[in-house]
Design an enzyme around this catalytic site. Sequence first.
Site, PDB file in Angstrom:
ATOM      1  N   GLY A  19      59.405   3.971  58.915  1.00 43.87           N
ATOM      2  CA  GLY A  19      59.416   4.489  57.552  1.00 43.87           C
ATOM      3  C   GLY A  19      57.981   4.581  57.080  1.00 43.87           C
ATOM      4  O   GLY A  19      57.139   5.193  57.735  1.00 43.87           O
ATOM      5  N   GLU A  20      57.669   3.927  55.990  1.00 49.30           N
ATOM      6  CA  GLU A  20      56.301   3.887  55.473  1.00 49.30           C
ATOM      7  C   GLU A  20      55.990   2.443  55.120  1.00 49.30           C
ATOM      8  O   GLU A  20      56.579   1.870  54.212  1.00 49.30           O
ATOM      9  CB  GLU A  20      56.162   4.788  54.247  1.00 49.30           C
ATOM     10  CG  GLU A  20      54.820   5.505  54.154  1.00 49.30           C
ATOM     11  CD  GLU A  20      53.636   4.549  54.035  1.00 49.30           C
ATOM     12  OE1 GLU A  20      53.713   3.630  53.198  1.00 49.30           O
ATOM     13  OE2 GLU A  20      52.651   4.718  54.785  1.00 49.30           O
ATOM     14  N   CYS A  62      57.532   1.401  64.543  1.00 48.68           N
ATOM     15  CA  CYS A  62      56.585   2.208  63.776  1.00 48.68           C
ATOM     16  C   CYS A  62      56.059   1.419  62.578  1.00 48.68           C
ATOM     17  O   CYS A  62      55.214   0.556  62.731  1.00 48.68           O
ATOM     18  CB  CYS A  62      57.208   3.539  63.374  1.00 48.68           C
ATOM     19  SG  CYS A  62      55.991   4.775  62.857  1.00 48.68           S
ATOM     20  N   ARG A 116      46.881   2.198  62.035  1.00 50.35           N
ATOM     21  CA  ARG A 116      47.824   3.072  61.339  1.00 50.35           C
ATOM     22  C   ARG A 116      47.512   4.544  61.627  1.00 50.35           C
ATOM     23  O   ARG A 116      46.355   4.931  61.770  1.00 50.35           O
ATOM     24  CB  ARG A 116      47.746   2.839  59.827  1.00 50.35           C
ATOM     25  CG  ARG A 116      48.190   1.483  59.361  1.00 50.35           C
ATOM     26  CD  ARG A 116      47.717   1.223  57.935  1.00 50.35           C
ATOM     27  NE  ARG A 116      48.127   2.269  57.024  1.00 50.35           N
ATOM     28  CZ  ARG A 116      49.187   2.215  56.228  1.00 50.35           C
ATOM     29  NH1 ARG A 116      49.946   1.144  56.239  1.00 50.35           N
ATOM     30  NH2 ARG A 116      49.490   3.209  55.427  1.00 50.35           N
ATOM     31  N   ARG A 175      53.620  10.164  62.688  1.00 49.66           N
ATOM     32  CA  ARG A 175      52.553   9.424  61.997  1.00 49.66           C
ATOM     33  C   ARG A 175      52.445   8.019  62.583  1.00 49.66           C
ATOM     34  O   ARG A 175      52.344   7.019  61.865  1.00 49.66           O
ATOM     35  CB  ARG A 175      52.821   9.359  60.489  1.00 49.66           C
ATOM     36  CG  ARG A 175      52.769  10.690  59.774  1.00 49.66           C
ATOM     37  CD  ARG A 175      53.020  10.529  58.297  1.00 49.66           C
ATOM     38  NE  ARG A 175      52.000   9.691  57.666  1.00 49.66           N
ATOM     39  CZ  ARG A 175      52.111   9.132  56.463  1.00 49.66           C
ATOM     40  NH1 ARG A 175      53.214   9.316  55.764  1.00 49.66           N
ATOM     41  NH2 ARG A 175      51.149   8.409  55.970  1.00 49.66           N
ATOM     42  N   HIS A 222      59.703   5.747  67.515  1.00 47.80           N
ATOM     43  CA  HIS A 222      61.028   5.642  66.895  1.00 47.80           C
ATOM     44  C   HIS A 222      62.122   5.716  67.948  1.00 47.80           C
ATOM     45  O   HIS A 222      62.697   6.790  68.185  1.00 47.80           O
ATOM     46  CB  HIS A 222      61.237   6.779  65.890  1.00 47.80           C
ATOM     47  CG  HIS A 222      60.408   6.687  64.659  1.00 47.80           C
ATOM     48  ND1 HIS A 222      60.856   6.115  63.490  1.00 47.80           N
ATOM     49  CD2 HIS A 222      59.138   7.093  64.413  1.00 47.80           C
ATOM     50  CE1 HIS A 222      59.915   6.181  62.566  1.00 47.80           C
ATOM     51  NE2 HIS A 222      58.855   6.771  63.100  1.00 47.80           N
ATOM     52  N   GLU A 226      65.079   4.838  67.640  1.00 44.84           N
ATOM     53  CA  GLU A 226      66.335   5.162  66.967  1.00 44.84           C
ATOM     54  C   GLU A 226      66.546   6.661  66.807  1.00 44.84           C
ATOM     55  O   GLU A 226      67.666   7.106  66.514  1.00 44.84           O
ATOM     56  CB  GLU A 226      66.385   4.476  65.597  1.00 44.84           C
ATOM     57  CG  GLU A 226      65.501   5.072  64.518  1.00 44.84           C
ATOM     58  CD  GLU A 226      64.045   4.634  64.594  1.00 44.84           C
ATOM     59  OE1 GLU A 226      63.294   4.959  63.658  1.00 44.84           O
ATOM     60  OE2 GLU A 226      63.657   3.992  65.588  1.00 44.84           O
TER      61      GLU A 226
END
Length: 279
Positions: free
Chosen positions: A72-73, A114, A154, A195, A240, A242
């Site tokens: 996510g973030e 992530c 990051r 990202r 990711h 998932e």
Amino acid sequence: MVASSPLDAKQAPLPKNANMRTIGVLALQGAFEEHVASFERLPEELMQQVEIVQVRKGDELDDCDAIVIPGGESTTMKIIAGCDNFMELLRSYVHGGAGADGRHRPPRPVWGTCAGCILLSDNVINQQAEFGEEAAKRCKYGDPVGGLPVETCRNFFGRQAESFEASLIAPALAQDEQNARRCEAFSNFPAVFIRAPAILRIGAGARVLARVHHPKLTDEGEEGIAVAAESGQILVTCFHPELAQDSRIHRYFVEQFVLRSAATGSSDGNCSASGTSAA
């Protein structure tokens, strides 16, 4: 007067299998529903041993034998979690300490993908430093939860438009059953990078599980850059899993972290690697 049918009464829930382990997926923000779906694709014999729940409150961590911090973030997650004592309880979950109920517990298995990888890294930088320069430092919204002795950068591979998919490279490891399971889970896994961070340095006690090649990298050699690692009770992936129709890594987490920790009754989880190496 019409007698009520037994079916009209609300049936009590079936008692939970005492040996079943509860895996909580943090549902603060990010791809938590995709993680749940990936676990649900696992073989029936595994799913009979675990229960998958979504976690939104700090006190719900107490009921989990393992947790997943989804992609996510990471900054958004910290802002949301920082509205109450969730981050404090999450740190206690990862490092060992008091839960919301005041009961002290040992560290329990945690997997970060992530953004979750960023939260679980001991050191996080915002960009890779050029030679002779100091790396851009941490997020203004606070330190990561930490727990894994690695340095993570990051957005290492670029912005959203530079997202990509690539097959992973599982590093050569000693020939034994445990390493065979690692190789089976990560070798040629179809990883999705959005990202995404990368692991720049590996500290003592951590082990690289997968690497990837990328056109941005000119000096990583044949090995590639590290994008998955583990140590003790912690597993991290920079990508990711998932979002792939491949649940090998979800199975690896269940078998090698959740169920293995339950079987040994130990907070040590996976065997730790020794020594320090560059990513």
